[in-house]
Design an enzyme around this catalytic site. Structure first.
Site, mmCIF file in Angstrom:
data_model
loop_
_atom_site.group_PDB
_atom_site.id
_atom_site.type_symbol
_atom_site.label_atom_id
_atom_site.label_comp_id
_atom_site.label_asym_id
_atom_site.label_seq_id
_atom_site.Cartn_x
_atom_site.Cartn_y
_atom_site.Cartn_z
ATOM 1 N N LYS A 96 88.075 -70.594 2.349
ATOM 2 C CA LYS A 96 87.455 -71.012 3.736
ATOM 3 C C LYS A 96 86.352 -70.294 3.406
ATOM 4 C CE LYS A 96 87.235 -69.545 8.115
ATOM 5 N NZ LYS A 96 86.443 -69.645 8.016
ATOM 6 N N GLU A 115 86.429 -57.533 0.983
ATOM 7 C CA GLU A 115 85.443 -56.850 0.781
ATOM 8 C C GLU A 115 84.937 -57.319 2.122
ATOM 9 O OE1 GLU A 115 84.325 -55.529 -2.050
ATOM 10 O OE2 GLU A 115 85.949 -56.460 -3.860
ATOM 11 N N CYS A 152 76.049 -57.157 1.678
ATOM 12 C CA CYS A 152 76.579 -55.706 1.908
ATOM 13 C C CYS A 152 76.317 -54.554 1.383
ATOM 14 C CB CYS A 152 78.269 -56.510 1.116
ATOM 15 S SG CYS A 152 77.753 -56.820 -0.366
ATOM 16 N N GLU A 174 76.551 -51.207 10.243
ATOM 17 C CA GLU A 174 75.993 -52.035 9.601
ATOM 18 C C GLU A 174 74.822 -53.334 9.967
ATOM 19 O OE1 GLU A 174 78.609 -54.852 7.898
ATOM 20 O OE2 GLU A 174 77.506 -55.005 6.409
HETATM 21 P P1 NAD Z 1 82.684 -62.669 9.562
HETATM 22 O O1 NAD Z 1 83.693 -60.782 8.985
HETATM 23 O O2 NAD Z 1 82.291 -62.455 11.332
HETATM 24 O O3 NAD Z 1 83.627 -63.779 8.895
HETATM 25 C C1 NAD Z 1 84.143 -64.353 7.635
HETATM 26 C C2 NAD Z 1 84.934 -64.753 7.196
HETATM 27 O O4 NAD Z 1 86.269 -64.695 8.137
HETATM 28 C C3 NAD Z 1 83.979 -66.166 7.703
HETATM 29 O O5 NAD Z 1 84.731 -67.324 6.818
HETATM 30 C C4 NAD Z 1 85.480 -66.323 9.492
HETATM 31 O O6 NAD Z 1 85.012 -67.746 10.047
HETATM 32 C C5 NAD Z 1 86.647 -65.356 8.745
HETATM 33 N N1 NAD Z 1 87.321 -65.033 9.923
HETATM 34 C C6 NAD Z 1 86.937 -64.627 10.741
HETATM 35 N N2 NAD Z 1 88.539 -64.496 11.979
HETATM 36 C C7 NAD Z 1 89.454 -64.894 11.079
HETATM 37 C C8 NAD Z 1 90.502 -64.238 11.425
HETATM 38 N N3 NAD Z 1 90.774 -64.122 12.618
HETATM 39 N N4 NAD Z 1 91.294 -65.662 10.784
HETATM 40 C C9 NAD Z 1 90.737 -65.641 9.250
HETATM 41 N N5 NAD Z 1 89.585 -65.931 9.189
HETATM 42 C C10 NAD Z 1 88.467 -65.114 9.681
HETATM 43 O O7 NAD Z 1 82.044 -62.095 8.158
HETATM 44 P P2 NAD Z 1 80.371 -63.139 8.625
HETATM 45 O O8 NAD Z 1 79.640 -62.479 9.286
HETATM 46 O O9 NAD Z 1 80.554 -63.975 8.158
HETATM 47 O O10 NAD Z 1 79.297 -61.738 7.212
HETATM 48 C C11 NAD Z 1 79.132 -60.976 7.413
HETATM 49 C C12 NAD Z 1 79.808 -59.621 6.718
HETATM 50 O O11 NAD Z 1 80.563 -59.961 5.416
HETATM 51 C C13 NAD Z 1 78.916 -58.544 6.707
HETATM 52 O O12 NAD Z 1 79.552 -56.775 7.879
HETATM 53 C C14 NAD Z 1 78.468 -58.209 5.485
HETATM 54 O O13 NAD Z 1 78.314 -57.016 4.852
HETATM 55 C C15 NAD Z 1 79.826 -58.860 4.729
HETATM 56 N N6 NAD Z 1 79.867 -59.166 3.015
HETATM 57 C C16 NAD Z 1 80.104 -57.774 2.683
HETATM 58 C C17 NAD Z 1 80.333 -58.382 0.971
HETATM 59 C C18 NAD Z 1 81.331 -57.427 -0.141
HETATM 60 O O14 NAD Z 1 81.417 -58.410 -1.039
HETATM 61 N N7 NAD Z 1 81.595 -56.330 0.092
HETATM 62 C C19 NAD Z 1 79.978 -59.688 0.590
HETATM 63 C C20 NAD Z 1 78.996 -60.096 1.626
HETATM 64 C C21 NAD Z 1 79.314 -60.223 2.798
#
Ligand code: NAD
Length: 516
Positions: free
Chosen positions: A194, A269, A303, A405
């Site tokens: 997803k 991650e 990230c 962050e």
């Molecule tokens: P987010 O956590 O808001 O969403 C990420 C995903 O999780 C989305 O697909 C969202 O729909 C899903 N999601 C949210 N709540 C959920 C639930 N209850 N059940 C299942 N799925 C759920 O993050 P974002 O705003 O999309 O991305 C930004 C974050 O991602 C930043 O913190 C960034 O640092 C991190 N990130 C980390 C890496 C890494 O490799 N460490 C890489 C890219 C981004």
């Protein structure tokens, strides 16, 4: 709707049509080898560059998750019936399914994610790299023979979980999709992925083109929708036996909890607050250029962004002044413009969060050296989520801006005195994703790198990342690893097989020859 928005909508429709996704209802999912529409509420995508509506599609919902998991089970069985070498060949062939579509894919990503087109082209290249690399692993996952102290032959096989669930964020949709799909299938799993509800399309296109290129039908399924509906249905589905999540620590906690309720393991991650340490003896031209790329590439929505610049006090003034000048020269503009180096933030929530955090930092005593507001010189139509590259000084380590962050183009610069304080400041955060050390003193650079609590450390460099080398975090940056052999092993379970070889062996009653 302004003319820029209209143009972007038309362009998007053409791109979606080219990949077969556009119909009366947007076919926004790839399930069991077919494009299908969602069944839930309508989700509207906003153009990050203009702030206006771009397209809408329907939340996939639990019904499609059910279909996708069943398809993944069937696809996985078919995939595992092939020889390991054949799986490798098919992965290599599958990547050719993207050939000739690279530019359209990059354009699609650029319009929806709001990322500069040149960055999106590079991201398409990464998709290819990841599949090629993990294709090579398919027939090299031999196990081990353990010299057990009995007459048994004991060997270990690395067996797939079955069907894994993957959830990705919006900042690098194609990269994160390929990053997790490739090792998952190389290890022999079926997948339901997803993507973020904000960037749904490129993952669907990648999966469709890969399957057209030769992957088993149903092996990879992409379901698009909200986290609380489609995402939760995925994490709770009984068929899913491992969860791999890329996103924020807040959501990561929910995913790990959902897994724990069903005793399903997860890889997280998550975000970072990475320290970029510049010693006075560093080559400062390179350190300034590195610091600039570390935070302002992808508008800081990375990230591993080097969001905390720790500078030895004797060169603090010089480095921050040069960095501010360099930040002001970054070409900020429309994602579609070839000259653009930095685009808008991807969405309103992120824009508001970044704006609020800058204001709160100023209220707490930080000073904006450059940026902090909408960049100058943008066209009137570019009313989207733009924030100029921002450098903040007079920051103290306890401030929110130094701890949390931001996920935007905002750098905090802090001075340090000596190696000990540099290490102490660098580790003074709950995150532990990445960090860097700039120094010409080789011994010191290694000494300091070895004491950083970070999953990735660069010396006189930043953001060098390869699918060949393990990646992941400590603390609030998550657990488990992606990339390399470690990333592949996250998708398998060791199975220990015991074969009796003695001519007249009997199984001891009790502890005779083994464990209890
Ligand atoms: P987010 O956590 O808001 O969403 C990420 C995903 O999780 C989305 O697909 C969202 O729909 C899903 N999601 C949210 N709540 C959920 C639930 N209850 N059940 C299942 N799925 C759920 O993050 P974002 O705003 O999309 O991305 C930004 C974050 O991602 C930043 O913190 C960034 O640092 C991190 N990130 C980390 C890496 C890494 O490799 N460490 C890489 C890219 C981004």
């Amino acid at each position: 709707m302004n003319s820029l928005s209209q143009h972007a909508c038309n362009h998007l429709t053409e791109l979606l049509k080219g990949f077969g996704l556009a119909a009366d209802t947007l076919l926004s999912n790839w399930v069991d080898g077919a494009l299908v529409a969602g069944e839930g509420e309508e989700i509207t995508l906003i153009n990050p560059a203009t702030g206006e509506a771009l397209a809408s599609y329907r939340d996939a919902g639990a019904g499609l998750i059910e279909r996708a998991t069943q398809a993944a089970q069937r696809g996985q069985r078919e995939w595992m019936a092939l020889t390991a070498s054949e799986r490798g060949r098919r992965m290599n062939a599958a990547i050719r399914g993207l050939e000739g579509h690279e530019e359209a894919l990059a354009q699609l990503e650029s319009v929806v994610a709001g990322k500069p087109i040149r960055d999106c082209r590079a991201e398409v290249g990464k998709v290819r790299e990841m599949f090629e690399y993990y294709a090579g692993w398919c027939d090299k996952q031999h196990g081990e023979v353990i010299p057990v102290p009995t007459s048994h032959l004991n060997y270990v096989r690395h067996v797939p979980y079955g069907v894994v669930g993957q959830i990705t964020p919006w900042n690098a949709p194609m990269f994160t999709c390929a990053w997790q799909l490739a090792p998952a299938i190389a290890a022999g799993n079926g997948v339901v992925l997803k993507p973020s509800e904000l960037t749904p399309f490129t993952s669907v296109v990648i999966a469709k083109q890969l399957e057209n290129g030769g992957l088993s039908k149903g092996l990879i399924n992409i379901v698009n929708g909200l986290g609380k509906t489609t995402g939760a249905a995925l994490t709770d589905h009984p068929t899913i036996s491992k969860l791999v999540f890329v996103g924020s620590p807040q959501s990561g906690r929910m995913i790990a909890e959902a897994g724990a309720r069903r005793l399903v393991p997860s890889v997280l991650e998550l975000g970072g607050k990475s320290a970029n340490i510049v010693f006075a003896d560093a080559k400062l031209d390179e350190a300034v250029a590195g610091a600039q790329a570390a935070i302002f590439a992808a508008a800081g929505q990375s990230c591993v962004a080097g969001s905390r610049l720790l500078i030895e006090r004797s060169v603090f003034e010089q480095v921050t002044r040069r960095l501010a000048r360099a930040a002001e020269q970054i070409a900020v503009g429309l994602p579609s413009d070839e000259a653009t180096r930095m685009g808008p933030l991807q969405n309103r929530r992120q824009f508001e969060q970044v704006t609020r955090m800058i204001e709160a930092a100023e209220a707490a005593g930080a000073r904006v050296l450059t940026g902090g507001k909408r960049p100058e010189g943008l066209s009137d139509e570019a009313q989207g989520y733009f924030i100029a590259p921002t450098v903040l000084v007079d920051v103290t380590p306890d401030m929110e801006i130094a701890q949390q962050e931001v996920f935007g183009p905002v750098l905090v610069a802090m001075a340090f005195d000596g190696e000990g304080q540099a290490i102490q400041l660098a580790n003074d955060t709950r995150f532990g994703l990445a960090g860097a050390v700039w120094s010409q003193d080789v011994a010191r650079a290694h000494r300091v790198a070895g004491q950083l609590r970070a999953g990735t450390v660069w010396i006189n460099s930043y953001k060098a990342i390869s699918v060949m080398s393990p990646f992941g975090g400590f603390g609030d940056s998550g657990f488990g690893r992606s990339s390399g052999l470690d990333g592949l092993r996250e998708y398998t379970v060791p199975q220990s097989v015991w074969v009796e070889t003695a001519p007249e062996a009997s199984v001891a009653f009790g502890y005779g020859s083994g464990v209890g």
